[in-house]
Every structure is written in structure tokens, then in C-alpha cells.
Design a protein around this motif. Structure first.
Motif, short mmCIF file in Angstrom:
data_model
loop_
_atom_site.label_atom_id
_atom_site.label_comp_id
_atom_site.label_asym_id
_atom_site.label_seq_id
_atom_site.Cartn_x
_atom_site.Cartn_y
_atom_site.Cartn_z
N TRP A 1 0.84 -1.20 0.00
CA TRP A 1 0.00 0.00 0.00
C TRP A 1 0.86 1.24 0.00
CZ3 TRP A 1 -5.25 1.27 0.25
CH2 TRP A 1 -6.14 0.19 0.22
N THR A 2 0.47 2.22 -0.80
CA THR A 2 1.12 3.53 -0.78
C THR A 2 0.04 4.60 -0.78
OG1 THR A 2 1.29 3.47 -3.20
CG2 THR A 2 3.24 2.80 -1.95
N THR A 3 0.36 5.76 -0.19
CA THR A 3 -0.60 6.86 -0.12
C THR A 3 0.11 8.18 -0.39
OG1 THR A 3 -0.38 7.63 2.18
CG2 THR A 3 -1.57 5.58 1.84
N THR A 4 -0.67 9.21 -0.66
CA THR A 4 -0.10 10.54 -0.85
C THR A 4 0.05 11.28 0.47
OG1 THR A 4 -2.34 11.34 -1.30
CG2 THR A 4 -0.94 10.86 -3.21
N SER A 5 -0.29 10.65 1.58
CA SER A 5 -0.23 11.34 2.86
C SER A 5 1.12 11.21 3.54
CB SER A 5 -1.30 10.79 3.81
OG SER A 5 -0.98 9.47 4.19
N ASP A 6 1.91 10.20 3.15
CA ASP A 6 3.24 10.03 3.75
C ASP A 6 4.14 9.29 2.78
OD1 ASP A 6 2.62 7.29 3.93
OD2 ASP A 6 1.93 7.47 6.00
N ALA A 7 5.38 9.05 3.20
CA ALA A 7 6.37 8.41 2.32
C ALA A 7 6.59 6.96 2.69
CB ALA A 7 7.69 9.17 2.40
N LYS A 8 5.59 6.32 3.28
CA LYS A 8 5.75 4.94 3.74
C LYS A 8 5.20 3.94 2.74
CE LYS A 8 5.84 5.93 8.69
NZ LYS A 8 5.21 5.65 10.01
N LEU A 9 5.89 2.81 2.65
CA LEU A 9 5.41 1.66 1.89
C LEU A 9 4.92 0.64 2.91
CD1 LEU A 9 5.13 -0.04 -0.73
CD2 LEU A 9 7.45 -0.86 -0.30
N ARG A 10 3.63 0.30 2.86
CA ARG A 10 3.04 -0.62 3.82
C ARG A 10 2.76 -1.96 3.15
NH1 ARG A 10 1.31 4.49 5.22
NH2 ARG A 10 1.40 4.94 7.45
N THR A 11 3.07 -3.02 3.85
CA THR A 11 2.73 -4.36 3.38
C THR A 11 1.78 -4.99 4.38
OG1 THR A 11 4.63 -5.38 4.49
CG2 THR A 11 4.93 -4.63 2.22
N THR A 12 0.85 -5.78 3.89
CA THR A 12 -0.16 -6.37 4.76
C THR A 12 -0.70 -7.64 4.13
OG1 THR A 12 -2.21 -5.91 5.95
CG2 THR A 12 -2.04 -5.03 3.72
N LEU A 13 -1.31 -8.48 4.94
CA LEU A 13 -1.93 -9.71 4.47
C LEU A 13 -3.43 -9.62 4.73
CD1 LEU A 13 -1.37 -12.57 3.30
CD2 LEU A 13 -1.34 -13.39 5.67
N VAL A 14 -4.23 -9.73 3.67
CA VAL A 14 -5.68 -9.58 3.77
C VAL A 14 -6.34 -10.95 3.68
CG1 VAL A 14 -7.71 -8.46 2.81
CG2 VAL A 14 -5.48 -7.33 2.65
N SER A 15 -7.09 -11.30 4.70
CA SER A 15 -7.81 -12.57 4.70
C SER A 15 -8.98 -12.52 3.74
CB SER A 15 -8.30 -12.89 6.12
OG SER A 15 -9.15 -14.02 6.11
N LEU A 16 -9.34 -13.67 3.17
CA LEU A 16 -10.51 -13.76 2.32
C LEU A 16 -11.79 -13.91 3.13
CD1 LEU A 16 -9.28 -16.08 -0.58
CD2 LEU A 16 -9.35 -13.60 -0.51
N GLU A 17 -11.64 -14.20 4.42
CA GLU A 17 -12.81 -14.36 5.28
C GLU A 17 -13.39 -13.00 5.64
OE1 GLU A 17 -14.14 -17.31 5.87
OE2 GLU A 17 -12.56 -18.08 4.57
N PRO A 18 -14.71 -12.92 5.90
CA PRO A 18 -15.32 -11.64 6.26
C PRO A 18 -14.68 -11.04 7.51
CG PRO A 18 -17.00 -13.30 5.78
CD PRO A 18 -15.70 -14.02 5.83
N GLY A 19 -14.39 -9.75 7.45
CA GLY A 19 -13.82 -9.07 8.61
C GLY A 19 -13.19 -7.75 8.23
N PHE A 20 -13.02 -6.87 9.22
CA PHE A 20 -12.38 -5.58 8.99
C PHE A 20 -10.87 -5.76 8.97
CE2 PHE A 20 -16.49 -4.02 10.46
CZ PHE A 20 -16.72 -3.02 9.53
N HIS A 21 -10.25 -4.96 8.11
CA HIS A 21 -8.81 -5.07 7.95
C HIS A 21 -8.19 -3.68 8.00
CE1 HIS A 21 -4.97 -6.70 6.61
NE2 HIS A 21 -4.87 -5.64 5.84
N ALA A 22 -7.32 -3.45 9.00
CA ALA A 22 -6.64 -2.16 9.15
C ALA A 22 -5.20 -2.28 8.67
CB ALA A 22 -6.67 -1.72 10.61
N LEU A 23 -4.70 -1.22 8.05
CA LEU A 23 -3.31 -1.19 7.63
C LEU A 23 -2.40 -0.90 8.82
CD1 LEU A 23 -3.54 0.89 4.33
CD2 LEU A 23 -3.09 -1.55 4.52
N PRO A 24 -1.18 -1.46 8.84
CA PRO A 24 -0.27 -1.18 9.96
C PRO A 24 0.11 0.29 10.02
CG PRO A 24 0.87 -2.34 8.18
CD PRO A 24 -0.59 -2.37 7.85
#
Length: 509
Positions: free
Chosen positions: A369-392
Motif C-alpha cells: 500500500w502507498t498513499t499521498t499522505s506520507d512516504a511509507k510503503l506498507r505491506t499487509t496480508l488480507v484474509s478472504l474471510e469476512p472481517g475488517f482489515h486495518a493497515l499497519p
């Protein structure tokens, strides 16, 4: 202690544990490095502004957090050394910018940076006297830097034209390697003015706009184009060729309002189209479509491009339907990329997010994940099961709810989704979901048939009520969320009003 407080504490502990389990990943801050070169003191036809332009751009890049190496009036040996040193500093965790102002020449569709000691007497001497731009592009590609930006303010007149016999003017159109944006001070094959003031028009506009907080890099160059086109009365039209796969802003933050950005995009798009509308080159129409996939001239560009393209046979309807019926087709593939615009009633302007698939595993989808709000590169693992997922390390937007829910199985109208707790301020709201069926949805990326899912819930804490609604649209064509809205009230006060809208996407075949 009353029973509702005990229940609330239990829900808080449950929500925290689930959030901790689902927020697997890292957030890495990337190093920003820049090489800025200004060549003006040529033996043949010296220039007025490149050194001034290089100093101006170097100052702006330093203000935006780059470690800048500034070089002036380089001969061939010094030019090679500067580019070589720059290349050795590149790596997977670098964001790299190369700005070159000076003379540049094209020969047989290749571009050459010209050192100040060049003496070119024939066309064949251009590769010897100059330095092939492919040298540094190759270094950038090998280093696998996530973001590479090459800015060529080098399309001035050819001082060696009479001696070398080279007929082509300006610089040649080049395809940007993956993860690279190539920016030209003017359209390929055209000339740019050196400028009558202390700086060229291109450098002056670039220095100003790259310091705009939260402005995506593509929008920076669109604003530069609009300004240069306006001031030169369409005599100079800056160009870009981009294969960027993530978000980047020179100055992290929140972008300008959507209305202001739309005005700039419209003016930049019109200038771009006017510069290629009589072209007979397929790559120029591809360049337009890369930057304006849903632009006002997109259909016409596709029609003209079709004249240069051999049509691909369309599979029979039966085969297509059978392929669409398999669950594997709903899964994303490595390299698939989605870009979203996020708007919030309580935030001025827009935020841009880009998600890219790194791997598809039994545990879920590994994303960057990348955004225009900061200079960080975020990596994450998203489950296929129903549920909320927050970025680190990310709190600016609400957590996503199951972006790949379609891949977990077909969603049918009336289908219920298991209760999903989500923490809002001091309460945990139990959200109950229901599939409401198919719906046509229009976003910036296009018009899609999507499956609509609604999550609603209410809770009570400290004597007040908390209610929340999440509406998510999933498209099989996109393989991910197309649109997502969140509205949360605490009592009668609106505390969250956020929308995610797909701007563009790219799926690997």
C-alpha cells in the motif's frame, strides 16, 4: 458494575484482539534521493538558464525531503561519474528523482544527454559525445526502486544540427520502465524555450507545484502542463510517460479540493490532446490513454489506436461464461493494482491510495500500500474471510471490510454476513451485514455491475448511542472493492463520513 458495561468491555477486548490479528504487516519509510544536473556552458551555443533551473529544482526537492546531489556544467567524464554514483545509491527502498536541464538530442529513437565539452561534427558522433539516457534508466530498473522520476528539461534547439546532419529535433518518445515516470519539458519531437527570465517556464512551474502538500505526482505534472501551455499559448506542451504502480507526493499531506484538481486535469488533458490529435503514431495515443483512461477524448483515442493494432480474437460466449463461473477467476493475480480517491467530510481535499498484489497465498492476499499522505510503503496480508482489515500504522481512514469477499464465494441477494464488531471511539459497534443484490455503480474508473453489501449496527456507551453504516460495492470485473462509503453517528452528531472511489485499476492477464 452494570451488565452493559461488562459487555462493552468484553466487546472492546474482542475487537482489539481481532484487529491485532488482522493487522499483520509492516510500514517502511523510504529514502528520497535526487540527482540534479544543469548544463549551460557549452562550447557550441551556451544556454542561459539550465544552471539556474537546476539550482531552483534542487532547492525545491530539498524542501520536500530529498537528499540532493547538485552538479553544474559537467563534461562527459563528470556526467558519467555523476550518473554512476547516483545509480549505486538506488535500492528497493529508495524514491529517486533525476532532473536534467541542458542540451539533449535524439538519434534513431534514443535520447542522449549532451555534456558541455561535446563537439559533434557528424550524426554518428552523437552516441560517442553524448550519454544515452538508457544508461541510467537501466540502473533504475535493475535497482527495483519503487518510484523513479526522470525529468528532462532538455528539449532546447539542436546547436549541432548544421554540423551533425541530425534532422530530428527535440527528444524521442520513450516508454517508461515499470515504476518510472518520464517527464519532458515539451512534447516529443518539439522544442522548448530556454526562457527569457532567470528560469525556464517549465522549471518555474515545476518548482512551485511539486511543493503542494498531498498532490499526487501525476497531478503535479498536469498542473505544470496547464501553466506552461497557458503562458506559451500552446506553443509548448509538456509531456509524461508513466508506469508508476503506487502513490507518491513530493510533499506528503492532503491534496487540494476535488473541484480544483478537476479544473487542472481538464486544462492539462485538452493541451495534451491538442498536441497529438493529428499524430500518426500509436505510442502517442497510448500515452494519452495511460494518463486519461476515462478522458473526454478516450473513445476517439481508442478508435485511432485500433488502426495501428491487430485485433485479438474474442473467445466464444460459452467459453467466457464457463471461465467466469470458476472461483479462481475471482482471485486477484500478482501485480494487480487499484487506485482509490478517499474523501472525508472532516478533511479538506482528497487522499489517494494504491493497493498492489504481491502474492496470493492460502492465508490470504499479500498487498503493498502507498498513499499521498506520507512516504511509507506498507505491506499487509488480507484474509478472504469476512472481517475488517486495518493497515499497519494507519489511522487516517476507516479500516476496509473484506475487499476480496467475492473471491471467498459468490454473494447472493439476501445473504447474511456474520456479525462484525468495529470499534468507534469508546464503543464497539456490532455490525450485521446483508447482500442487497446487484447494482450499477459509476465511479471515476468507469461504470460497473457490482454486488452491494450493507453493514449496519448500533451500540450504547456512556449513556449515548453509536450507530454506523458501511456500504460496499464489489465488482467481478475489478476483483476488488469499487466503492465504499462509511457513515457513523455518535448520538445525533455525524463523526465519520468517508467515501472510497476507484479511480483506475490494472489487472494482469
Amino acid at each position: 458494575m452494570s451488565r452493559w458495561i461488562v459487555a462493552l468491555l468484553a466487546l472492546l477486548l474482542l475487537g482489539g484482539a481481532q484487529a491485532a490479528e488482522r493487522t499483520r504487516g509492516t510500514a517502511v519509510t523510504e529514502e528520497r534521493i535526487a540527482l540534479v544536473i544543469g548544463n549551460a556552458a557549452y562550447r557550441t551555443d551556451p544556454l542561459d538558464n539550465p544552471v539556474n533551473d537546476a539550482r531552483l529544482i534542487a532547492t525545491s526537492l530539498k524542501q520536500s525531503g530529498f537528499a540532493v546531489a547538485l552538479h553544474e556544467n559537467l563534461d562527459r567524464r563528470a556526467l558519467i561519474e555523476a550518473l554512476r554514483d547516483f545509480g549505486t545509491r538506488l535500492g528497493e527502498n529508495t524514491i529517486a528523482v533525476l532532473y536534467y536541464a541542458g542540451h539533449g538530442l535524439q538519434l534513431r529513437d534514443r535520447n542522449y544527454l549532451i555534456p558541455v565539452d561535446a563537439e559533434i561534427r557528424s550524426e554518428d558522433e552523437i552516441p560517442i559525445a553524448g550519454l544515452d539516457l538508457g544508461f541510467i534508466l537501466g540502473r533504475m530498473s535493475a535497482a527495483r526502486s519503487r518510484i523513479n522520476i526522470v525529468i528532462l528539461d532538455a528539449c532546447r534547439n539542436n546547436p549541432f544540427a548544421g554540423k551533425s546532419g541530425a534532422k530530428a529535433q527535440g527528444l524521442a518518445q520513450m516508454d517508461a520502465p515499470i515504476g518510472t515516470l518520464l517527464a519532458y519539458a515539451t512534447a516529443p519531437g518539439k522544442l522548448a524555450a530556454d526562457g527569457s527570465g532567470a528560469n525556464s517556464l517549465y522549471a518555474a512551474h515545476l518548482a512551485r507545484h511539486l511543493l503542494t502538500p498531498g498532490l499526487p505526482v501525476e497531478h503535479v505534472f498536469k498542473r505544470v502542463r496547464e501553466g506552461v501551455v497557458r503562458e506559451t499559448r500552446e506553443q509548448q506542451v509538456p509531456w509524461e510517460s508513466s508506469s508508476l504502480q503506487g502513490e507518491f507526493a513530493f510533499v506528503p499531506g492532503v491534496a487540494a479540493t476535488r473541484e480544483a484538481a478537476a479544473e487542472v486535469d481538464a486544462a492539462g488533458e485538452l493541451a495534451f490532446w491538442n498536441s497529438i490529435q493529428a499524430s500518426t503514431r500509436a505510442d502517442e495515443y497510448r500515452a494519452y490513454l495511460r494518463q486519461y483512461p476515462n478522458g473526454r477524448f478516450a473513445a476517439l483515442a481508442q478508435t485511432r489506436l485500433a488502426a495501428f493494432t491487430v485485433p485479438t480474437p474474442t473467445p466464444p460466449p460459452a467459453a467466457t461464461a464457463q471461465a467466469g463461473a470458476t472461483r479462481s477467476d475471482a482471485l486477484p493475480r500478482v501485480g494487480d493494482t487499484w487506485r482509490y480517491r478517499v474523501q472525508d467530510q472532516f478533511r479538506i481535499g482528497d487522499l489517494f491510495l494504491t493497493a498492489k498484489v504481491d502474492a496470493v497465498t492460502a492465508e490470504g492476499i499479500a498487498e503493498s500500500w502507498t498513499t499521498t499522505s506520507d512516504a511509507k510503503l506498507r505491506t499487509t496480508l488480507v484474509s478472504l474471510e469476512p472481517g475488517f482489515h486495518a493497515l499497519p500504522g494507519w489511522t487516517l481512514t476507516p479500516p476496509e471490510f473484506s475487499p476480496y469477499l467475492l473471491a471467498a464465494g459468490g454473494l447472493k441477494a439476501g445473504q447474511a454476513i456474520p456479525e462484525q464488531p468495529r470499534r468507534v471511539e469508546q464503543a464497539v459497534v456490532p455490525l450485521r451485514g446483508r447482500v442487497e443484490g446487484e447494482e450499477e455503480v459509476v465511479v471515476a474508473a468507469g461504470r460497473f455491475k457490482a454486488v452491494k453489501l450493507v453493514l449496519r449496527g448500533r451500540s450504547t456507551a456512556r449513556g449515548g448511542s453509536v450507530s454506523s453504516e458501511h456500504v460496499i460495492w464489489y465488482s467481478p470485473q475489478v476483483k476488488r472493492t469499487v466503492k465504499y462509503t462509511v457513515a457513523t453517528h455518535v448520538g445525533n452528531a455525524l463523526r465519520e463520513s468517508t467515501s472510497f472511489e476507484l479511480v483506475e485499476f490494472r489487472l494482469n492477464p
